[in-house]
Design an enzyme around this catalytic site. Structure first.
Site, PDB file in Angstrom:
ATOM      1  N   ASP A  68       0.833  -1.207   0.000  1.00  0.00           N
ATOM      2  CA  ASP A  68       0.000   0.000   0.000  1.00  0.00           C
ATOM      3  C   ASP A  68       0.867   1.257   0.000  1.00  0.00           C
ATOM      4  O   ASP A  68       1.993   1.251   0.492  1.00  0.00           O
ATOM      5  CB  ASP A  68      -0.855   0.081   1.287  1.00  0.00           C
TER       6      ASP A  68
HETATM    7  N1  URA Z   1      -1.348  -5.836   4.076  1.00  0.00           N
HETATM    8  C1  URA Z   1      -1.779  -4.571   4.058  1.00  0.00           C
HETATM    9  O1  URA Z   1      -2.797  -4.249   4.652  1.00  0.00           O
HETATM   10  N2  URA Z   1      -1.082  -3.660   3.360  1.00  0.00           N
HETATM   11  C2  URA Z   1       0.054  -3.961   2.696  1.00  0.00           C
HETATM   12  O2  URA Z   1       0.657  -3.090   2.084  1.00  0.00           O
HETATM   13  C3  URA Z   1       0.486  -5.295   2.717  1.00  0.00           C
HETATM   14  C4  URA Z   1      -0.229  -6.204   3.416  1.00  0.00           C
END
Ligand code: URA
Length: 234
Positions: free
Chosen positions: A102
C-alpha cells in the site's frame, strides 16, 4: 543462457565469433578461461572478453527496496504520485515490483525483470510467508491474538492461519509481528480491523527468508546469489 549467446547479446560480436574467442581462451568466467561454448552462464557469473568485463543485455536483476511511505508500487501513476520506479531509476534494466505494498506501507519490496519468477512468487499456490511489523491502536488481548492466529473474516473472506507475536504492548498501542501467506488487498489492515485494532503503521520486514535488514528507507540493494537461488527454489 549459453556463453556464446550471452556474449553476443552484450553486443560484443556474433555468436560464431564468440565461439572463436571462447576456443582461443579469450573468454573468462569468474576469473578462469572457459573453453566450453555451451557453458550455461549463471546469475552472478562474471564474464570477461579479452580481459574486459561484459554484461549481457537481458541480464536478470533482482533488487530488495525499502519502500518509504507515500510511494505507489506501480511504475507509473495516473495521479502523478511518486512511484517506486523513481527509487531505482539508476538501474538500467526495466525492473518492476513483485506484488504490491500500500501507499502507506513501508518496507521490503522485491523488484526484478525476471517475469517468470515474479509471476511464480505472486501466485497464491506458492504460499510464501510475508512478515510485517504493525503498530496498532489499543490493546491486543490474548483473545484477539488467538482470533488472528485462527483466521478472521475480512468481509466475505476468512483468512488462513497467521503467525502473530506481540513485540511490545504500550498504553495505547501495540507493536506486533504478523506473518501471512496470502495477499488479499490490504489484508493486514483488514485483519486487525476485524478484531478491533486499527493499524497505525505497517512495515514489511521479510518475504520468505529474504529480510529487509538495516537498509534505509528509499534505498535498495541487489539480492545475493544465495537469495536469488532461494527465491527460484520456492
Ligand atoms: N497488508 C496490508 O494491509 N497492506 C500492505 O501493504 C500489505 C499487506
Amino acid at each position: 543462457m549459453r556463453l556464446n549467446k550471452y556474449i553476443a547479446s552484450a553486443g560484443i560480436c556474433s555468436r560464431r565469433k564468440a565461439d572463436e574467442l571462447i576456443a582461443a581462451g579469450n573468454v573468462k568466467v569468474n576469473g578462469a578461461a572457459m573453453r566450453e561454448m555451451g557453458y550455461d552462464v549463471q546469475d552472478g557469473d562474471r564474464v570477461e572478453v579479452n580481459g574486459r568485463p561484459i554484461e549481457a543485455a537481458g541480464k536478470k536483476v533482482y533488487v530488495a527496496l525499502n519502500k518509504p511511505l507515500g510511494y505507489v508500487t506501480t511504475m507509473k501513476d495516473e495521479k502523478d504520485r511518486r512511484t517506486v520506479a523513481d527509487l531505482v531509476s539508476d538501474i538500467p534494466e526495466r525492473i518492476f515490483p513483485v506484488g504490491r505494498l500500500d501507499y502507506n506501507t513501508t518496507g521490503l519490496l522485491l523488484m526484478t525483470n525476471d517475469g517468470d519468477l515474479a509471476q511464480r512468487l505472486t501466485h497464491p499456490k506458492h504460499d510464501v510467508w510475508k512478515t510485517y511489523v504493525a503498530v496498532v491502536s489499543g490493546v491486543l488481548s490474548d483473545a484477539r491474538i488467538a482470533k488472528l492466529r485462527r483466521g478472521v473474516d475480512i468481509g466475505g473472506y476468512t483468512t488462513a492461519p497467521a503467525k502473530v507475536r506481540v513485540i511490545r504492548q504500550n498504553v495505547r498501542s501495540a507493536v506486533v509481528e504478523i506473518s501471512i501467506h496470502e495477499g488479499k488487498n490490504r489484508q493486514v489492515r483488514k485483519m486487525f480491523a476485524a478484531v478491533g485494532n486499527r493499524v497505525q503503521q505497517l512495515q514489511r520486514v521479510a518475504v520468505g527468508e529474504i529480510r529487509l535488514g538495516r537498509m534505509q528507507e528509499g534505498h535498495y540493494r541487489k539480492l545475493t546469489k544465495r537469495e536469488i537461488d532461494y527465491l527460484k527454489s520456492l
